[in-house]
Motif scaffolding. Structure first.
Motif, PDB file in Angstrom:
ATOM      1  N   ALA A 140       0.843  -1.069  -0.022  1.00  0.00           N
ATOM      2  CA  ALA A 140       0.094   0.025  -0.031  1.00  0.00           C
ATOM      3  C   ALA A 140       0.818   1.355  -0.093  1.00  0.00           C
ATOM      4  O   ALA A 140       1.266   1.689   1.068  1.00  0.00           O
ATOM      5  CB  ALA A 140      -0.972  -0.029   1.239  1.00  0.00           C
ATOM      6  N   GLN A 141       1.096   1.761  -1.267  1.00  0.00           N
ATOM      7  CA  GLN A 141       1.844   2.861  -1.323  1.00  0.00           C
ATOM      8  C   GLN A 141       1.273   4.372  -0.616  1.00  0.00           C
ATOM      9  O   GLN A 141       0.121   4.156  -0.663  1.00  0.00           O
ATOM     10  CB  GLN A 141       2.083   3.362  -2.780  1.00  0.00           C
ATOM     11  N   ASN A 142       2.105   5.048  -0.108  1.00  0.00           N
ATOM     12  CA  ASN A 142       1.810   6.363   0.541  1.00  0.00           C
ATOM     13  C   ASN A 142       0.940   6.978  -0.431  1.00  0.00           C
ATOM     14  O   ASN A 142      -0.177   7.592  -0.050  1.00  0.00           O
ATOM     15  CB  ASN A 142       2.877   7.311   0.876  1.00  0.00           C
ATOM     16  N   VAL A 143       1.418   7.189  -1.700  1.00  0.00           N
ATOM     17  CA  VAL A 143       0.606   7.947  -2.801  1.00  0.00           C
ATOM     18  C   VAL A 143      -0.872   7.279  -3.042  1.00  0.00           C
ATOM     19  O   VAL A 143      -1.713   8.216  -3.216  1.00  0.00           O
ATOM     20  CB  VAL A 143       1.411   8.048  -4.136  1.00  0.00           C
ATOM     21  N   ASP A 144      -1.015   6.124  -2.871  1.00  0.00           N
ATOM     22  CA  ASP A 144      -2.060   5.553  -3.167  1.00  0.00           C
ATOM     23  C   ASP A 144      -3.221   5.757  -1.691  1.00  0.00           C
ATOM     24  O   ASP A 144      -4.376   5.996  -1.952  1.00  0.00           O
ATOM     25  CB  ASP A 144      -2.186   4.023  -3.541  1.00  0.00           C
ATOM     26  N   LEU A 145      -2.600   5.600  -0.420  1.00  0.00           N
ATOM     27  CA  LEU A 145      -3.373   5.864   0.599  1.00  0.00           C
ATOM     28  C   LEU A 145      -3.820   7.723   0.735  1.00  0.00           C
ATOM     29  O   LEU A 145      -4.846   7.923   0.895  1.00  0.00           O
ATOM     30  CB  LEU A 145      -2.442   5.764   1.950  1.00  0.00           C
ATOM     31  N   GLN A 148       9.362   1.931  -1.590  1.00  0.00           N
ATOM     32  CA  GLN A 148       8.503   2.752  -2.240  1.00  0.00           C
ATOM     33  C   GLN A 148       8.779   2.864  -3.606  1.00  0.00           C
ATOM     34  O   GLN A 148       9.987   3.187  -3.819  1.00  0.00           O
ATOM     35  CB  GLN A 148       8.812   4.073  -1.642  1.00  0.00           C
ATOM     36  N   GLY A 149       7.932   3.022  -4.696  1.00  0.00           N
ATOM     37  CA  GLY A 149       8.172   3.205  -6.082  1.00  0.00           C
ATOM     38  C   GLY A 149       8.138   4.453  -6.328  1.00  0.00           C
ATOM     39  O   GLY A 149       7.358   5.303  -5.648  1.00  0.00           O
ATOM     40  N   ASP A 150       8.091   4.962  -7.591  1.00  0.00           N
ATOM     41  CA  ASP A 150       7.828   6.198  -8.247  1.00  0.00           C
ATOM     42  C   ASP A 150       6.276   6.223  -8.561  1.00  0.00           C
ATOM     43  O   ASP A 150       5.626   5.618  -8.936  1.00  0.00           O
ATOM     44  CB  ASP A 150       8.669   6.347  -9.712  1.00  0.00           C
ATOM     45  N   ALA A 151       5.859   7.608  -8.271  1.00  0.00           N
ATOM     46  CA  ALA A 151       4.495   7.601  -8.424  1.00  0.00           C
ATOM     47  C   ALA A 151       4.188   8.053  -9.926  1.00  0.00           C
ATOM     48  O   ALA A 151       4.839   8.788 -10.544  1.00  0.00           O
ATOM     49  CB  ALA A 151       4.110   8.934  -7.506  1.00  0.00           C
TER      50      ALA A 151
END
Length: 106
Positions: free
Chosen positions: A33-38, A81-84
């Protein structure tokens, strides 16, 4: 809901702390669950939680992030963490715009 009658304010601090720790452990487990998705869905992420811990506990940013991430933030970021994508960033921007203004009890 009227903030003066919000049942959340009557929740026992020990119960709230236990629920908070469970949330943090859940997010530690859900590395996918990526931060950008949250942020795109709910308008907050692990960094927000660590900021709130920093403010509430009078900790420095690094200590608060390590508390939430379970490791130094740079280590977590490098491993998980991947690239957004532009789409994720746009969803995040739209979602954050829906956040309630900061209030004294938030």
């Amino acid at each position: 809901m009227n903030p003066e009658t919000d049942p959340l304010d009557t929740l026992d601090d020990a119960v709230a702390a236990q629920a908070f720790r469970r949330l943090i452990r859940h997010l530690r487990h859900r590395e996918d669950a990526q931060n950008v998705d949250l942020m795109g869905l709910a308008g907050f992420c692990r960094n927000c939680l660590s900021d709130w811990v920093e403010e509430a506990g009078d900790l420095n940013k690094d200590a608060a992030r390590e508390t939430v991430y379970g490791m130094p933030y740079a280590q977590w970021k490098a491993h998980h963490q991947g690239d957004a994508t532009p789409e994720q960033l746009e969803r995040m921007k739209e979602s954050v715009a829906k956040n309630a203004p900061q209030s004294a009890g938030a």
